[in-house]
Scaffold this motif. Structure first.
Motif, PDB file in Angstrom:
ATOM      1  N   CYS A 167      -8.047  -9.038   5.829  1.00 48.91           N
ATOM      2  CA  CYS A 167      -6.799  -9.395   5.147  1.00 48.91           C
ATOM      3  C   CYS A 167      -6.465  -8.373   4.048  1.00 48.91           C
ATOM      4  N   PRO A 168      -5.343  -7.649   4.149  1.00 40.29           N
ATOM      5  CA  PRO A 168      -4.954  -6.718   3.084  1.00 40.29           C
ATOM      6  C   PRO A 168      -4.731  -7.465   1.774  1.00 40.29           C
ATOM      7  N   PRO A 169      -5.079  -6.837   0.642  1.00 44.16           N
ATOM      8  CA  PRO A 169      -5.635  -5.494   0.481  1.00 44.16           C
ATOM      9  C   PRO A 169      -7.159  -5.459   0.555  1.00 44.16           C
ATOM     10  N   PHE A 170      -7.793  -6.620   0.883  1.00 41.84           N
ATOM     11  CA  PHE A 170      -9.257  -6.679   0.872  1.00 41.84           C
ATOM     12  C   PHE A 170      -9.884  -6.096   2.132  1.00 41.84           C
ATOM     13  N   ASN A 171      -9.039  -5.590   3.029  1.00 37.42           N
ATOM     14  CA  ASN A 171      -9.581  -4.788   4.132  1.00 37.42           C
ATOM     15  C   ASN A 171     -10.079  -3.442   3.620  1.00 37.42           C
ATOM     16  N   ASP A 172      -9.673  -3.092   2.410  1.00 38.01           N
ATOM     17  CA  ASP A 172     -10.190  -1.917   1.723  1.00 38.01           C
ATOM     18  C   ASP A 172     -11.433  -2.349   0.932  1.00 38.01           C
ATOM     19  N   ASP A 210      -7.778 -16.558  -8.831  1.00 41.40           N
ATOM     20  CA  ASP A 210      -6.322 -16.411  -8.926  1.00 41.40           C
ATOM     21  C   ASP A 210      -5.917 -14.946  -8.758  1.00 41.40           C
ATOM     22  N   TRP A 211      -6.681 -14.061  -9.380  1.00 37.22           N
ATOM     23  CA  TRP A 211      -6.392 -12.628  -9.246  1.00 37.22           C
ATOM     24  C   TRP A 211      -6.459 -12.216  -7.774  1.00 37.22           C
ATOM     25  N   ALA A 212      -7.474 -12.689  -7.049  1.00 36.01           N
ATOM     26  CA  ALA A 212      -7.608 -12.338  -5.637  1.00 36.01           C
ATOM     27  C   ALA A 212      -6.417 -12.853  -4.831  1.00 36.01           C
ATOM     28  N   MET A 213      -6.000 -14.086  -5.098  1.00 38.92           N
ATOM     29  CA  MET A 213      -4.849 -14.646  -4.383  1.00 38.92           C
ATOM     30  C   MET A 213      -3.582 -13.833  -4.670  1.00 38.92           C
ATOM     31  N   ASP A 214      -3.393 -13.435  -5.921  1.00 33.53           N
ATOM     32  CA  ASP A 214      -2.217 -12.643  -6.279  1.00 33.53           C
ATOM     33  C   ASP A 214      -2.219 -11.301  -5.571  1.00 33.53           C
ATOM     34  N   GLN A 215      -3.410 -10.719  -5.420  1.00 33.94           N
ATOM     35  CA  GLN A 215      -3.516  -9.448  -4.718  1.00 33.94           C
ATOM     36  C   GLN A 215      -3.050  -9.592  -3.267  1.00 33.94           C
ATOM     37  N   ARG A 238      -0.979 -11.917  -2.027  1.00 40.66           N
ATOM     38  CA  ARG A 238       0.467 -12.177  -1.998  1.00 40.66           C
ATOM     39  C   ARG A 238       1.264 -10.904  -2.248  1.00 40.66           C
ATOM     40  N   SER A 239       0.810 -10.094  -3.199  1.00 42.76           N
ATOM     41  CA  SER A 239       1.533  -8.852  -3.522  1.00 42.76           C
ATOM     42  C   SER A 239       1.474  -7.850  -2.380  1.00 42.76           C
ATOM     43  N   ALA A 240       0.318  -7.766  -1.711  1.00 44.59           N
ATOM     44  CA  ALA A 240       0.148  -6.794  -0.629  1.00 44.59           C
ATOM     45  C   ALA A 240       1.009  -7.131   0.581  1.00 44.59           C
ATOM     46  N   GLN A 241       1.330  -8.406   0.763  1.00 43.32           N
ATOM     47  CA  GLN A 241       2.035  -8.828   1.973  1.00 43.32           C
ATOM     48  C   GLN A 241       3.396  -9.429   1.689  1.00 43.32           C
ATOM     49  N   ARG A 242       3.900  -9.172   0.505  1.00 44.76           N
ATOM     50  CA  ARG A 242       5.201  -9.728   0.149  1.00 44.76           C
ATOM     51  C   ARG A 242       6.285  -9.009   0.946  1.00 44.76           C
ATOM     52  N   VAL A 243       7.149  -9.792   1.538  1.00 41.95           N
ATOM     53  CA  VAL A 243       8.238  -9.216   2.359  1.00 41.95           C
ATOM     54  C   VAL A 243       9.417  -8.865   1.447  1.00 41.95           C
TER      55      VAL A 243
END
Length: 381
Positions: free
Chosen positions: A315-320, A369-374, A376-381
């Motif tokens: 799941c981006p961005p944690f695929n990095d 919460d920080w992880a969830m925000d990451q 959402r931000s990476a996949q925001r349309v």
């Protein structure tokens, strides 16, 4: 061995004959079992609760006196998911010892295993096996148990099984002779709680392909019913049963940590998945976001939180991997339990006792919460 063929139908509709063929050596069959334990056909041994196999050791040493050196060397020692020791002896059908000598040998193994196999020694053998295969013993065991049982409880059950004489003896060959089959059937009706079985693994070869066909023999109807007793099925956990179990095991303070994590998940609109472990319950908060599924933690009734790094990676961005390291670093600044660098592709556990302190718990939730925000931000349309 009786000759015979099996036939494979390929995608182009070609019929491929495969002829039955003897193994080149006993060592080859032993290696196949170690690499592919499913060849023991656990689904045939217990259809209601198919047996799964954890390899403890090949050539496992067994003493015949307290603190003695290994008098015997057992071909394979496995544990099933209920921590029942499964002693496997491999012989080719052409070996004359398979008809009589191997029976006495296996009975020697069983009689001495229940007395002279300390759990600590078997646990050390398992760790050596994992080290040789470059596997993390804790991770491998957690994957094997799948949440059905806490690892410490698993080893304790092994101790209980040994004390009760609950072991499984399995003869493996390319063909089980009729004389051995009759002995196995007789022992299986007489021995309780021990179990005696034979597994025939026939090999078929043709056109560069190899097929292996395992078949359990010697299991009487009475023995099958005995094996099914107490095997149980998976259990669907929910909020009530989860917290009742957690509080009974770990107390109100730890249950309060899990309660806050559940409230956090619901407040953030996360989907909560409840586990189906037979003995240990779990829940996982799930973020469904733009077609992606993100798992951050799993919470268990044995008082542990698993960081789901392994399941973050798609799941981006944690695929990095660097992003997973960033989350790991945030957690290490909060927790006493240090998460090593090599665990960002695994599921490292965190004792919930660490989060009984409210300030530390709030910091932990902020990291989530920080992880969830990451995500959402990476996949925001």
């Amino acid at each position: 061995m009786a000759a015979g063929n099996i036939y494979l139908i390929q995608s182009d509709k070609t019929l491929v004959p495969m002829a039955e063929q003897a193994y080149d050596s006993e060592a080859l069959l032993q290696s196949l079992l170690a690499e592919y334990p499913d060849l023991l056909a656990g689904e045939q041994m217990n259809r209601d609760a198919p047996r799964r196999w954890l390899l403890i050791a090949r050539e496992a040493p067994l003493a015949s006196e307290p603190n003695g050196a290994g008098r015997w060397s057992i071909d394979h020692l496995f544990l099933d998911q209920d921590a029942v020791p499964t002693i496997v002896e491999v012989k080719r059908s052409g070996d004359t010892r398979i008809r009589r000598e191997v029976v006495g040998q296996m009975l020697d193994y069983a009689a001495n295993a229940v007395v002279y196999w300390p759990v600590e020694r078997l646990r050390a053998e398992y760790e050596r096996t994992c080290d040789a295969a470059r596997k993390d013993p804790e991770e491998a065991l957690a994957d094997f148990l799948g949440g059905d049982m806490e690892p410490d409880a698993f080893w304790q059950r092994l101790q209980t099984n040994l004390q009760a004489g609950k072991v499984r003896l399995v003869f493996v060959a390319d063909e089980i002779p009729a004389e051995l089959l009759r002995v196995v059937e007789f022992l299986n009706t007489q021995m309780n709680p021990a179990e005696v079985l034979a597994v025939e693994i026939r090999q078929f070869v043709g056109h560069g392909l190899t097929s292996l066909a395992p078949r359990v023999v010697g299991q009487t109807q009475e023995a099958q019913q005995k094996e099914n007793v107490g095997s149980g099925e998976s259990r669907q956990w929910d909020e009530r049963t989860f917290f009742a179990e957690l509080e009974a095991r770990k107390g109100a303070a730890v249950a309060g940590v899990a309660s806050d994590l559940l409230s956090w998940a619901r407040d953030r609109g996360l989907r909560v998945w409840w586990g189906k472990g037979k003995q240990s319950g779990s829940f996982i908060p799930v973020l469904d976001w733009h077609g992606k599924t993100f798992l951050s933690i799993a919470v268990w009734t044995y008082g542990s939180i698993e960081m789901q790094f392994q399941h973050m990676s798609p799941c981006p961005p944690f695929n990095d991997e660097t992003k997973r390291h960033e989350l790991r670093n945030r957690l290490n600044q909060i927790l006493k339990t240090h998460i090593p660098e090599d665990r960002v592709a695994r599921r490292p556990p965190i004792p919930m006792e660490e989060l009984v302190d409210r300030d530390r718990r709030a910091q932990f939730i902020s990291a989530l919460d920080w992880a969830m925000d990451q995500v959402r931000s990476a996949q925001r349309v």
